[in-house]
Design a protein around this motif. Structure first.
Motif, PDB file in Angstrom:
ATOM      1  N   MET A  58       0.811  -1.199   0.000  1.00 31.06           N
ATOM      2  CA  MET A  58       0.000   0.000   0.000  1.00 31.06           C
ATOM      3  C   MET A  58       0.853   1.261   0.000  1.00 31.06           C
ATOM      4  SD  MET A  58      -3.286  -0.153  -0.057  1.00 31.06           S
ATOM      5  CE  MET A  58      -4.585   0.933   0.396  1.00 31.06           C
ATOM      6  N   HIS A  59       1.952   1.243   0.785  1.00 36.09           N
ATOM      7  CA  HIS A  59       2.748   2.446   0.924  1.00 36.09           C
ATOM      8  C   HIS A  59       3.971   2.456   0.020  1.00 36.09           C
ATOM      9  CE1 HIS A  59       0.421   3.820   4.324  1.00 36.09           C
ATOM     10  NE2 HIS A  59       0.441   2.580   4.778  1.00 36.09           N
ATOM     11  N   ALA A  60       4.092   1.467  -0.848  1.00 37.83           N
ATOM     12  CA  ALA A  60       5.269   1.386  -1.702  1.00 37.83           C
ATOM     13  C   ALA A  60       5.326   2.593  -2.633  1.00 37.83           C
ATOM     14  CB  ALA A  60       5.236   0.103  -2.513  1.00 37.83           C
ATOM     15  N   GLY A  61       6.483   3.193  -2.730  1.00 38.03           N
ATOM     16  CA  GLY A  61       6.675   4.302  -3.649  1.00 38.03           C
ATOM     17  C   GLY A  61       6.297   5.658  -3.089  1.00 38.03           C
ATOM     18  N   LEU A  62       5.715   5.718  -1.901  1.00 37.96           N
ATOM     19  CA  LEU A  62       5.356   7.003  -1.320  1.00 37.96           C
ATOM     20  C   LEU A  62       6.579   7.612  -0.642  1.00 37.96           C
ATOM     21  CD1 LEU A  62       1.860   6.229   0.223  1.00 37.96           C
ATOM     22  CD2 LEU A  62       2.365   7.449  -1.878  1.00 37.96           C
ATOM     23  N   PRO A  63       6.743   8.928  -0.753  1.00 36.37           N
ATOM     24  CA  PRO A  63       7.919   9.552  -0.134  1.00 36.37           C
ATOM     25  C   PRO A  63       7.825   9.559   1.387  1.00 36.37           C
ATOM     26  CG  PRO A  63       6.465  11.221  -1.027  1.00 36.37           C
ATOM     27  CD  PRO A  63       5.896   9.884  -1.440  1.00 36.37           C
ATOM     28  N   LYS A  64       8.982   9.484   2.041  1.00 34.39           N
ATOM     29  CA  LYS A  64       9.045   9.533   3.496  1.00 34.39           C
ATOM     30  C   LYS A  64       9.445  10.915   3.978  1.00 34.39           C
ATOM     31  CE  LYS A  64      10.245   4.665   4.195  1.00 34.39           C
ATOM     32  NZ  LYS A  64       9.760   4.181   2.970  1.00 34.39           N
ATOM     33  N   TYR A  65      10.030  11.717   3.062  1.00 38.36           N
ATOM     34  CA  TYR A  65      10.522  13.044   3.398  1.00 38.36           C
ATOM     35  C   TYR A  65      10.156  14.040   2.314  1.00 38.36           C
ATOM     36  CZ  TYR A  65      13.653  10.527   6.575  1.00 38.36           C
ATOM     37  OH  TYR A  65      14.159   9.729   7.559  1.00 38.36           O
ATOM     38  N   VAL A  66      10.248  15.332   2.663  1.00 38.27           N
ATOM     39  CA  VAL A  66      10.180  16.398   1.676  1.00 38.27           C
ATOM     40  C   VAL A  66      11.637  16.715   1.334  1.00 38.27           C
ATOM     41  CG1 VAL A  66       9.533  18.779   1.234  1.00 38.27           C
ATOM     42  CG2 VAL A  66       8.075  17.349   2.649  1.00 38.27           C
ATOM     43  N   PRO A  67      12.096  16.389   0.127  1.00 35.13           N
ATOM     44  CA  PRO A  67      13.496  16.612  -0.207  1.00 35.13           C
ATOM     45  C   PRO A  67      13.740  18.054  -0.661  1.00 35.13           C
ATOM     46  CG  PRO A  67      12.399  15.521  -2.014  1.00 35.13           C
ATOM     47  CD  PRO A  67      11.377  15.675  -0.917  1.00 35.13           C
ATOM     48  N   VAL A  68      14.839  18.655  -0.185  1.00 36.88           N
ATOM     49  CA  VAL A  68      15.243  19.989  -0.613  1.00 36.88           C
ATOM     50  C   VAL A  68      16.746  19.948  -0.871  1.00 36.88           C
ATOM     51  CG1 VAL A  68      15.440  22.408   0.040  1.00 36.88           C
ATOM     52  CG2 VAL A  68      13.419  21.130   0.688  1.00 36.88           C
ATOM     53  N   ASN A  69      17.153  20.405  -2.053  1.00 33.49           N
ATOM     54  CA  ASN A  69      18.569  20.414  -2.422  1.00 33.49           C
ATOM     55  C   ASN A  69      19.255  21.674  -1.927  1.00 33.49           C
ATOM     56  OD1 ASN A  69      19.251  18.011  -4.020  1.00 33.49           O
ATOM     57  ND2 ASN A  69      17.600  18.730  -5.357  1.00 33.49           N
ATOM     58  N   LEU A  70      20.570  21.590  -1.761  1.00 31.57           N
ATOM     59  CA  LEU A  70      21.350  22.743  -1.334  1.00 31.57           C
ATOM     60  C   LEU A  70      21.249  23.894  -2.332  1.00 31.57           C
ATOM     61  CD1 LEU A  70      24.594  21.056   0.033  1.00 31.57           C
ATOM     62  CD2 LEU A  70      22.707  22.018   1.327  1.00 31.57           C
ATOM     63  N   LYS A  71      21.183  23.566  -3.636  1.00 33.38           N
ATOM     64  CA  LYS A  71      21.090  24.633  -4.645  1.00 33.38           C
ATOM     65  C   LYS A  71      19.787  25.418  -4.486  1.00 33.38           C
ATOM     66  CE  LYS A  71      19.204  21.667  -8.260  1.00 33.38           C
ATOM     67  NZ  LYS A  71      19.437  21.014  -9.542  1.00 33.38           N
ATOM     68  N   ASP A  72      18.705  24.761  -4.051  1.00 31.62           N
ATOM     69  CA  ASP A  72      17.435  25.457  -3.824  1.00 31.62           C
ATOM     70  C   ASP A  72      17.523  26.384  -2.615  1.00 31.62           C
ATOM     71  OD1 ASP A  72      16.359  24.025  -5.963  1.00 31.62           O
ATOM     72  OD2 ASP A  72      15.693  22.395  -4.646  1.00 31.62           O
ATOM     73  N   ILE A  73      18.219  25.933  -1.569  1.00 29.41           N
ATOM     74  CA  ILE A  73      18.403  26.766  -0.377  1.00 29.41           C
ATOM     75  C   ILE A  73      19.264  27.978  -0.727  1.00 29.41           C
ATOM     76  CG2 ILE A  73      19.408  26.835   1.937  1.00 29.41           C
ATOM     77  CD1 ILE A  73      18.645  23.853   2.194  1.00 29.41           C
ATOM     78  N   GLU A  74      20.309  27.768  -1.526  1.00 31.60           N
ATOM     79  CA  GLU A  74      21.181  28.871  -1.967  1.00 31.60           C
ATOM     80  C   GLU A  74      20.394  29.876  -2.802  1.00 31.60           C
ATOM     81  OE1 GLU A  74      24.703  31.029  -2.482  1.00 31.60           O
ATOM     82  OE2 GLU A  74      24.493  29.254  -1.246  1.00 31.60           O
ATOM     83  N   ALA A  75      19.546  29.378  -3.699  1.00 30.74           N
ATOM     84  CA  ALA A  75      18.761  30.258  -4.572  1.00 30.74           C
ATOM     85  C   ALA A  75      17.685  31.022  -3.807  1.00 30.74           C
ATOM     86  CB  ALA A  75      18.124  29.433  -5.685  1.00 30.74           C
ATOM     87  N   ALA A  76      17.280  30.510  -2.641  1.00 30.65           N
ATOM     88  CA  ALA A  76      16.229  31.170  -1.860  1.00 30.65           C
ATOM     89  C   ALA A  76      16.714  32.471  -1.235  1.00 30.65           C
ATOM     90  CB  ALA A  76      15.714  30.230  -0.777  1.00 30.65           C
ATOM     91  N   GLY A  77      18.026  32.683  -1.168  1.00 29.77           N
ATOM     92  CA  GLY A  77      18.568  33.951  -0.701  1.00 29.77           C
ATOM     93  C   GLY A  77      18.603  34.117   0.810  1.00 29.77           C
TER      94      GLY A  77
END
Length: 126
Positions: A1-20
Motif C-alpha cells: 500500500m505504501h510502496a513508492g510514497l515519499p518519506k521526506y520532503v526533499p530539498v537540495n542545497l542549490k534550492d536553499i542557496e537560490a532562496a537567498g
C-alpha cells in the motif's frame, strides 16, 4: 500500500542557496514553507524535511531537518553551518506491549544496578 510514497520532503542545497538566505538564518520546514520553496498543502505538509547534497552553499546557516544525505552533511559542515537533527515521531505501540516493555526495562535496570554494585564491592575489597 505504501510502496513508492515519499518519506521526506526533499530539498537540495542549490534550492536553499537560490532562496537567498542571509548569514546565520535558520532553515527549517516552516521557513521553507513560508518562502514558498515547499508546498504547504497536500500530503507534503505532514512529511519531515530532508536536505540533499545537490549544489553548493556559500553562507553559514542554522539548518534543522529530520535527515541529511551524506553529501549534504559533508558540504554543510565544510561551509560551517550548524546542523540540528530533529527527532522522529514515536511509533504507536499497543498499551499492553508498552506496559511489558516498561516492566522489562525496570527489571534490567535493577539487574544492571546490582551488577554495578557487586563490581564496586569487589574493587573495594581488593
Amino acid at each position: 500500500m505504501h510502496a513508492g510514497l515519499p518519506k521526506y520532503v526533499p530539498v537540495n542545497l542549490k534550492d536553499i542557496e537560490a532562496a537567498g538566505f542571509q548569514e546565520g538564518d535558520e532553515v527549517s520546514l516552516e521557513t521553507l514553507k513560508r518562502i514558498g520553496l515547499i508546498n504547504p498543502s497536500g500530503r507534503e505538509r505532514r512529511l519531515p524535511l530532508k536536505i540533499l547534497g545537490d549544489g553548493e552553499l556559500s553562507v553559514k546557516l542554522n539548518i534543522k531537518a529530520r535527515a541529511f544525505s551524506t553529501s549534504a552533511k559533508e558540504k554543510l559542515e565544510a561551509a560551517g553551518c550548524s546542523l540540528t537533527i530533529l527527532p522522529g515521531r514515536k511509533k504507536w505501540v499497543k498499551p499492553s506491549v508498552a506496559k511489558n516493555l516498561a516492566r522489562a526495562e525496570e527489571y534490567f535496570a535493577k539487574k544492571r544496578a546490582a551488577a554495578a554494585g557487586a563490581d564496586s564491592a569487589e574493587q573495594a575489597s581488593a
